[in-house]
Design an enzyme around this catalytic site. Structure first.
Site, PDB file in Angstrom:
ATOM      1  N   GLY A   1      -8.387  -8.918   5.313  1.00  0.00           N
ATOM      2  CA  GLY A   1      -7.574  -8.291   6.133  1.00  0.00           C
ATOM      3  C   GLY A   1      -7.361  -8.870   7.460  1.00  0.00           C
ATOM      4  O   GLY A   1      -6.703  -9.876   7.589  1.00  0.00           O
TER       5      GLY A   1
ATOM      6  N   LYS B   1       0.846  -1.162   0.081  1.00  0.00           N
ATOM      7  CA  LYS B   1       0.017   0.146   0.112  1.00  0.00           C
ATOM      8  C   LYS B   1       0.986   1.183  -0.112  1.00  0.00           C
ATOM      9  O   LYS B   1       1.890   1.302   0.689  1.00  0.00           O
ATOM     10  CB  LYS B   1      -0.985   0.015   1.259  1.00  0.00           C
ATOM     11  CG  LYS B   1      -2.041  -0.947   1.190  1.00  0.00           C
ATOM     12  CD  LYS B   1      -2.830  -0.800   2.565  1.00  0.00           C
ATOM     13  CE  LYS B   1      -3.838  -2.115   2.678  1.00  0.00           C
ATOM     14  NZ  LYS B   1      -4.954  -2.015   1.827  1.00  0.00           N
TER      15      LYS B   1
ATOM     16  N   ARG C   1     -23.313  -3.363  -3.367  1.00  0.00           N
ATOM     17  CA  ARG C   1     -24.703  -3.242  -4.059  1.00  0.00           C
ATOM     18  C   ARG C   1     -24.912  -1.823  -4.617  1.00  0.00           C
ATOM     19  O   ARG C   1     -25.381  -1.684  -5.633  1.00  0.00           O
ATOM     20  CB  ARG C   1     -25.708  -3.204  -2.788  1.00  0.00           C
ATOM     21  CG  ARG C   1     -25.834  -4.472  -2.328  1.00  0.00           C
ATOM     22  CD  ARG C   1     -27.283  -4.786  -1.625  1.00  0.00           C
ATOM     23  NE  ARG C   1     -27.437  -5.920  -1.199  1.00  0.00           N
ATOM     24  CZ  ARG C   1     -28.225  -6.913  -1.968  1.00  0.00           C
ATOM     25  NH1 ARG C   1     -28.484  -6.612  -3.077  1.00  0.00           N
ATOM     26  NH2 ARG C   1     -28.584  -8.053  -1.191  1.00  0.00           N
TER      27      ARG C   1
END
Lengths: 202, 312
Positions: free
Chosen positions: B238, B84, B168
């Site tokens: 994670g 990251k 969604r």
């Protein structure tokens, strides 16, 4: 296949444990075949050929070494046409290096994993091949290298002197990803083998 | 970069994302965790110094992991390694590209380095994944060069509710575009605050132009199956695998029982992701799990403590 007649579409399995199986399914549909996603050993019984896609061969093996999947796959590959790309090619090879790992051991070749480097070394090249119709686009993603092939293996294309597309009887293997190009000649070549096999079986 | 080179570059970047589909990408903080992830069948690992649950609990500035740690993990496993960089911190991204990581996550989990600009990801050869909460955000990241989108969810909670909400939302907004007429797409692009060309592409194809993965709160095999059924093409897990208490990791290096627990969780989530449409197999996988991360309900988090609101 008892249900297949000369004209029904070819039912081709795509091993869908993980990887770019959707890209292969699309390529097969575009070439007139009927893709069938295969996630369990019993799903091998309804198909006439199998594609083992790109992805992570270590992940494939986690699934294959459970529930007798590897044995089922091995006997399928010995009898029916199979096409492996990248991780699929690794899985088919007799010997795997860097590191050494289990495989189906049906393709008389030694394959070295991640041999061209990491993702920054991934590349798209145009190369000559024995398939008619001019140069072939070859998409290499963290590609393996075929470092050695046996006498039964026909080399159809090379990169820097190493085979990248090979055939051994009913098995086709590529270290690149024809499914990620719009050219469908490699899939056609494989489907021709399946058609040939169907003719013999009928 | 010429147009053709840019196209080749994007195809190579999304090509690797294609290879990761249907798999699990796991956050790891050390070599032993990375090995467990690979043994369990992860398709990739994300190398971090602290997982989001710890960042949340400990506070402070969260930055790119030490390149030495990332290199150690790259040496230890054969699967692709991600790392990251802070939002907008292109120098961290340059370092990650330099050491050869396979994917860079420009992540809201780290403390942002720029309050206005994200990294110009076209300038890199290494592919980027970015988080998004809705279609507009996803398309803005893709315009900047992201080769993969992941829902943000709410990282470090073990609460899947916002991963669901964001997936969604994105899927609903995509479906909505597909029924618009050509001349309505301009206003749609304005509403979404996204480039018209990308909006048009999504309207035509009914999907994002890059793979769409899911992250942020996925902690159990059933969570993974849920996200895959909602349209995720791969899941990031994670804190769900290696955390014990809210901010205490399982001791996989010294405690065999805790190592076994991490292995059981990692394996089960991998199996459930492949067989997401087969509840019998998801059930069997879930039975293999010993213990689950203690979660943190997203609803109980103060608005300003949310990670997902970072990025614009």
């Amino acid at each position: 296949m008892s249900t297949a007649s000369k004209d029904t579409p070819l039912h081709i399995g795509v091993l869908a444990i993980q990887g770019d199986y959707a890209a292969h399914a699309k390529a097969l549909r575009e070439t007139g075949a009927e893709p069938v996603l295969v996630r369990k050993p019993e799903e091998l019984s309804s198909i006439e050929g199998l594609v083992i896609p790109g992805g992570e061969s270590t992940t494939f093996l986690k699934f294959l070494t459970r529930n007798g999947f590897l044995d089922a796959l091995q006997s399928f590959v010995r009898n029916k046409p199979t096409f492996g790309t990248c991780a699929g090619c690794i899985l088919l090879a007799k010997e795997v290096r860097n590191p050494s790992q289990e495989s189906l051991a049906v393709l008389d070749a030694t394959v070295e994993r991640n041999a061209y480097g990491r993702q920054v070394d991934s590349t798209i090249q145009l190369g000559e091949s024995k398939i008619p119709g001019g140069p072939l686009e070859m998409v290499y993603i963290r590609a393996p290298r075929i470092v050695k092939t046996g006498p039964e293996v026909e080399v159809l294309a090379e990169r820097d002197g190493f085979p990248v597309l090979v055939r051994q009887q009913n098995i086709v293997a590529a270290t690149f990803h024809p499914e990620l190009s719009s050219d469908r000649r490699v899939h056609q070549l494989f489907l021709d083998l399946v058609r040939e096999q169907r003719k013999q079986d009928l | 970069m010429t147009e053709q080179n840019a196209n080749t570059s994007l195809r190579l970047k999304t090509g690797l994302a294609e290879m990761l589909k249907g798999g699990v990408i796991m956050d790891v903080m050390n070599v032993e965790q990375a090995r467990i992830a690979e043994e369990a069948g992860a398709v990739s690992v994300m190398a971090l110094e602290r997982v989001p649950a710890m960042i949340r609990a400990e506070g402070g500035v969260a930055r790119m992991a030490n390149p030495r740690l990332i290199r150690e993990i790259m040496t230890a496993v054969t699967i692709p390694v991600m790392a990251k960089a802070r939002i907008g911190h292109f120098a961290e991204a340059q370092v990650l590209q330099e050491i050869g990581v396979d994917f860079i996550d420009e992540s809201e989990v780290l403390t942002p380095a720029d309050e206005e600009h994200h990294i110009d990801k076209h300038a890199f050869k290494t592919p980027f994944v970015c988080g998004a909460r809705d279609l507009g955000e996803a398309l803005r990241r893709i315009a900047e060069g992201a080769a993969m989108i992941r829902t943000k969810g709410e990282a470090g909670t073990g609460d899947v509710v916002h991963a669901v909400k964001h997936m969604r939302t994105i899927m609903r907004e995509i479906r909505a575009l597909t029924v618009l007429s050509e001349d309505e797409l301009y206003a749609a692009a304005k509403e979404l605050r996204a480039p018209y060309e990308l909006v048009r592409m999504v309207a035509k194809n009914g999907k994002l132009p890059v793979p769409n993965f899911s992250a942020g709160g996925i902690a159990t095999p059933a969570d993974a199956a849920l996200m895959m059924q909602l349209g995720a093409e791969t899941v990031f897990v994670g804190s769900g695998i290696f955390m014990k208490e809210r901010a205490t990791p399982l001791d996989v290096e010294n405690n065999p029982a805790e190592r076994a627990e991490a292995v059981s969780r990692a394996r089960a989530i991998v199996i459930a992701t492949t067989h997401y449409n087969d509840p019998k197999i998801v059930a069997e996988a879930s039975e293999q799990v010993t213990g689950t991360m203690k979660g943190l309900a997203v609803a109980a988090i103060e608005q300003e403590q949310l990670l997902q609101t970072r990025g614009w």
